[in-house]
Scaffold this motif. Sequence first.
Motif, PDB file in Angstrom:
ATOM      1  N   THR A  42       0.854  -1.194   0.000  1.00  0.00           N
ATOM      2  CA  THR A  42       0.000   0.000   0.000  1.00  0.00           C
ATOM      3  C   THR A  42       0.887   1.241   0.000  1.00  0.00           C
ATOM      4  OG1 THR A  42      -1.393  -1.256   1.523  1.00  0.00           O
ATOM      5  CG2 THR A  42      -1.977   1.046   1.151  1.00  0.00           C
ATOM      6  N   LYS A  43       0.629   2.151  -0.899  1.00  0.00           N
ATOM      7  CA  LYS A  43       1.413   3.392  -0.899  1.00  0.00           C
ATOM      8  C   LYS A  43       0.650   4.537  -1.530  1.00  0.00           C
ATOM      9  CE  LYS A  43       4.538   0.870  -3.690  1.00  0.00           C
ATOM     10  NZ  LYS A  43       5.068   0.117  -2.614  1.00  0.00           N
ATOM     11  N   THR A  44       0.816   5.713  -0.942  1.00  0.00           N
ATOM     12  CA  THR A  44       0.235   6.940  -1.485  1.00  0.00           C
ATOM     13  C   THR A  44       1.370   7.937  -1.697  1.00  0.00           C
ATOM     14  OG1 THR A  44      -1.869   6.609  -0.338  1.00  0.00           O
ATOM     15  CG2 THR A  44      -1.373   8.843  -1.045  1.00  0.00           C
TER      16      THR A  44
ATOM     17  N   GLU B  41       3.124   1.570  14.005  1.00  0.00           N
ATOM     18  CA  GLU B  41       2.691   2.973  13.811  1.00  0.00           C
ATOM     19  C   GLU B  41       1.564   3.090  12.783  1.00  0.00           C
ATOM     20  OE1 GLU B  41       5.743   1.821  13.259  1.00  0.00           O
ATOM     21  OE2 GLU B  41       6.477   2.463  11.291  1.00  0.00           O
TER      22      GLU B  41
ATOM     23  N   SER C 194      -3.468   2.669  13.310  1.00  0.00           N
ATOM     24  CA  SER C 194      -4.682   3.485  13.163  1.00  0.00           C
ATOM     25  C   SER C 194      -5.138   3.512  11.705  1.00  0.00           C
ATOM     26  CB  SER C 194      -4.482   4.899  13.712  1.00  0.00           C
ATOM     27  OG  SER C 194      -3.530   5.574  12.949  1.00  0.00           O
TER      28      SER C 194
ATOM     29  N   HIS D 179      -2.890  11.645   3.424  1.00  0.00           N
ATOM     30  CA  HIS D 179      -3.884  12.232   4.332  1.00  0.00           C
ATOM     31  C   HIS D 179      -5.014  12.938   3.594  1.00  0.00           C
ATOM     32  CE1 HIS D 179      -1.744  11.087   7.951  1.00  0.00           C
ATOM     33  NE2 HIS D 179      -0.625  11.460   7.346  1.00  0.00           N
ATOM     34  N   HIS D 180      -5.365  12.411   2.417  1.00  0.00           N
ATOM     35  CA  HIS D 180      -6.543  12.902   1.702  1.00  0.00           C
ATOM     36  C   HIS D 180      -7.543  11.768   1.461  1.00  0.00           C
ATOM     37  CE1 HIS D 180      -3.770  16.247   0.792  1.00  0.00           C
ATOM     38  NE2 HIS D 180      -4.885  16.970   0.757  1.00  0.00           N
ATOM     39  N   GLY D 181      -7.375  10.664   2.188  1.00  0.00           N
ATOM     40  CA  GLY D 181      -8.334   9.565   2.061  1.00  0.00           C
ATOM     41  C   GLY D 181      -8.047   8.605   0.918  1.00  0.00           C
TER      42      GLY D 181
ATOM     43  N   TYR E 268      -4.756   0.983   9.410  1.00  0.00           N
ATOM     44  CA  TYR E 268      -5.396  -0.279   9.023  1.00  0.00           C
ATOM     45  C   TYR E 268      -6.610  -0.614   9.897  1.00  0.00           C
ATOM     46  CZ  TYR E 268      -1.781  -1.220   5.616  1.00  0.00           C
ATOM     47  OH  TYR E 268      -0.968  -1.139   4.509  1.00  0.00           O
TER      48      TYR E 268
ATOM     49  N   GLY F  25      -5.438   6.369   0.477  1.00  0.00           N
ATOM     50  CA  GLY F  25      -5.031   5.028   0.913  1.00  0.00           C
ATOM     51  C   GLY F  25      -6.214   4.201   1.385  1.00  0.00           C
ATOM     52  N   SER F  26      -7.035   4.765   2.246  1.00  0.00           N
ATOM     53  CA  SER F  26      -8.170   3.996   2.766  1.00  0.00           C
ATOM     54  C   SER F  26      -9.192   3.706   1.665  1.00  0.00           C
ATOM     55  CB  SER F  26      -8.811   4.711   3.962  1.00  0.00           C
ATOM     56  OG  SER F  26      -9.014   6.066   3.682  1.00  0.00           O
TER      57      SER F  26
HETATM   58  C1  LIG Z   1       0.080   4.285   4.846  1.00  0.00           C
HETATM   59  C2  LIG Z   1      -0.335   5.135   3.649  1.00  0.00           C
HETATM   60  C3  LIG Z   1      -0.557   4.233   2.439  1.00  0.00           C
HETATM   61  C4  LIG Z   1      -1.634   5.891   3.985  1.00  0.00           C
HETATM   62  O1  LIG Z   1      -2.086   6.564   2.823  1.00  0.00           O
HETATM   63  P1  LIG Z   1      -3.044   7.856   2.881  1.00  0.00           P
HETATM   64  O2  LIG Z   1      -3.539   8.072   1.493  1.00  0.00           O
HETATM   65  O3  LIG Z   1      -2.352   8.977   3.524  1.00  0.00           O
HETATM   66  O4  LIG Z   1      -4.205   7.312   3.840  1.00  0.00           O
HETATM   67  P2  LIG Z   1      -5.581   8.031   4.251  1.00  0.00           P
HETATM   68  O5  LIG Z   1      -5.573   9.468   3.844  1.00  0.00           O
HETATM   69  O6  LIG Z   1      -6.692   7.192   3.750  1.00  0.00           O
HETATM   70  O7  LIG Z   1      -5.492   7.940   5.847  1.00  0.00           O
HETATM   71  C5  LIG Z   1      -6.657   7.803   6.631  1.00  0.00           C
HETATM   72  C6  LIG Z   1      -6.259   7.825   8.105  1.00  0.00           C
HETATM   73  O8  LIG Z   1      -5.375   6.737   8.408  1.00  0.00           O
HETATM   74  C7  LIG Z   1      -4.403   7.176   9.373  1.00  0.00           C
HETATM   75  N1  LIG Z   1      -3.063   7.206   8.753  1.00  0.00           N
HETATM   76  C8  LIG Z   1      -2.762   7.444   7.459  1.00  0.00           C
HETATM   77  N2  LIG Z   1      -1.431   7.368   7.257  1.00  0.00           N
HETATM   78  C9  LIG Z   1      -0.888   7.080   8.463  1.00  0.00           C
HETATM   79  C10 LIG Z   1       0.445   6.873   8.888  1.00  0.00           C
HETATM   80  N3  LIG Z   1       1.506   6.943   8.021  1.00  0.00           N
HETATM   81  N4  LIG Z   1       0.648   6.591  10.184  1.00  0.00           N
HETATM   82  C11 LIG Z   1      -0.386   6.495  11.061  1.00  0.00           C
HETATM   83  N5  LIG Z   1      -1.682   6.691  10.699  1.00  0.00           N
HETATM   84  C12 LIG Z   1      -1.924   6.975   9.405  1.00  0.00           C
HETATM   85  C13 LIG Z   1      -4.802   8.585   9.792  1.00  0.00           C
HETATM   86  O9  LIG Z   1      -5.694   8.481  10.889  1.00  0.00           O
HETATM   87  C14 LIG Z   1      -5.539   9.067   8.548  1.00  0.00           C
HETATM   88  O10 LIG Z   1      -6.472  10.081   8.838  1.00  0.00           O
HETATM   89  P3  LIG Z   1      -5.989  11.629   8.812  1.00  0.00           P
HETATM   90  O11 LIG Z   1      -5.487  11.886   7.416  1.00  0.00           O
HETATM   91  O12 LIG Z   1      -7.241  12.380   9.128  1.00  0.00           O
HETATM   92  O13 LIG Z   1      -4.883  11.765   9.798  1.00  0.00           O
HETATM   93  C15 LIG Z   1       0.754   6.201   3.337  1.00  0.00           C
HETATM   94  O14 LIG Z   1       1.080   6.874   4.542  1.00  0.00           O
HETATM   95  C16 LIG Z   1       2.026   5.655   2.727  1.00  0.00           C
HETATM   96  O15 LIG Z   1       2.116   5.473   1.502  1.00  0.00           O
HETATM   97  N6  LIG Z   1       3.054   5.408   3.557  1.00  0.00           N
HETATM   98  C17 LIG Z   1       4.349   4.920   3.070  1.00  0.00           C
HETATM   99  C18 LIG Z   1       4.311   3.489   2.619  1.00  0.00           C
HETATM  100  C19 LIG Z   1       3.826   2.553   3.712  1.00  0.00           C
HETATM  101  O16 LIG Z   1       4.307   2.590   4.838  1.00  0.00           O
HETATM  102  N7  LIG Z   1       2.866   1.682   3.337  1.00  0.00           N
HETATM  103  C20 LIG Z   1       2.298   0.702   4.244  1.00  0.00           C
HETATM  104  C21 LIG Z   1       2.883  -0.658   4.010  1.00  0.00           C
HETATM  105  S1  LIG Z   1       2.198  -1.832   5.176  1.00  0.00           S
END
Ligand SMILES: CC(C)(COP(=O)(O)OP(=O)(O)OC[C@H]1O[C@@H](n2cnc3c(N)ncnc32)[C@H](O)[C@@H]1OP(=O)(O)O)[C@@H](O)C(=O)NCCC(=O)NCCS
Length: 119
Positions: A56-58, A94, A97, A64-66, A99, A68-69
């Motif tokens: 999973t990656k954004t 970390e 929250s 933080h724009h929804g 997942y 990933g979820s």
């Molecule tokens: C993890 C990841 C995919 C989340 O993507 P995203 O598009 O930012 O996710 P969302 O906007 O849908 O996040 C929804 C909520 O999840 C939580 N969340 C999102 N990213 C988080 C992070 N890195 N750490 C902790 N909580 C997180 C927050 O509560 C967030 O709500 P908020 O934006 O109001 O704070 C992104 O941070 C990423 O690409 N990280 C690097 C790669 C990685 O670690 N991937 C996971 C492999 S297991």
Amino acid sequence: MVDLVQSHGGRPALGWWDQIRPHSLGWVTARTSDGLVVGFVNVAWDGADHAFLIDTKTRGAHQHHGIGSAMVRRAAEQAKAAGCEWLHVDFSPELASFYFEACGFGPTDAGLIHLPSLG
Ligand SMILES: CC(C)(COP(=O)(O)OP(=O)(O)OC[C@H]1O[C@@H](n2cnc3c(N)ncnc32)[C@H](O)[C@@H]1OP(=O)(O)O)[C@@H](O)C(=O)NCCC(=O)NCCS
């Protein structure tokens, strides 16, 4: 994909996707209106009822724009439509929250062996 991985501080490996794709049930990408890839998640599977969410990656500036979820939700819907019963994921503490709360996973017992460390 290389650009996307670099955008969140990851270390891309050339040819990675060609190697992985044959083992994938499917994948979800997110794009801006001009076609830029801003998100990706892959779903591997056992060929039956277990699917595995991975990579999973954004894109850094779009986090933080929804995105990933939303991608995970879509992956879950499509894995269900493909006949899977369970969607697994593992992650570092970390990201709990993200997942558990944002994506709707429940906690479970699981096990892991780091194979290169086997004697
Ligand atoms: C993890 C990841 C995919 C989340 O993507 P995203 O598009 O930012 O996710 P969302 O906007 O849908 O996040 C929804 C909520 O999840 C939580 N969340 C999102 N990213 C988080 C992070 N890195 N750490 C902790 N909580 C997180 C927050 O509560 C967030 O709500 P908020 O934006 O109001 O704070 C992104 O941070 C990423 O690409 N990280 C690097 C790669 C990685 O670690 N991937 C996971 C492999 S297991």
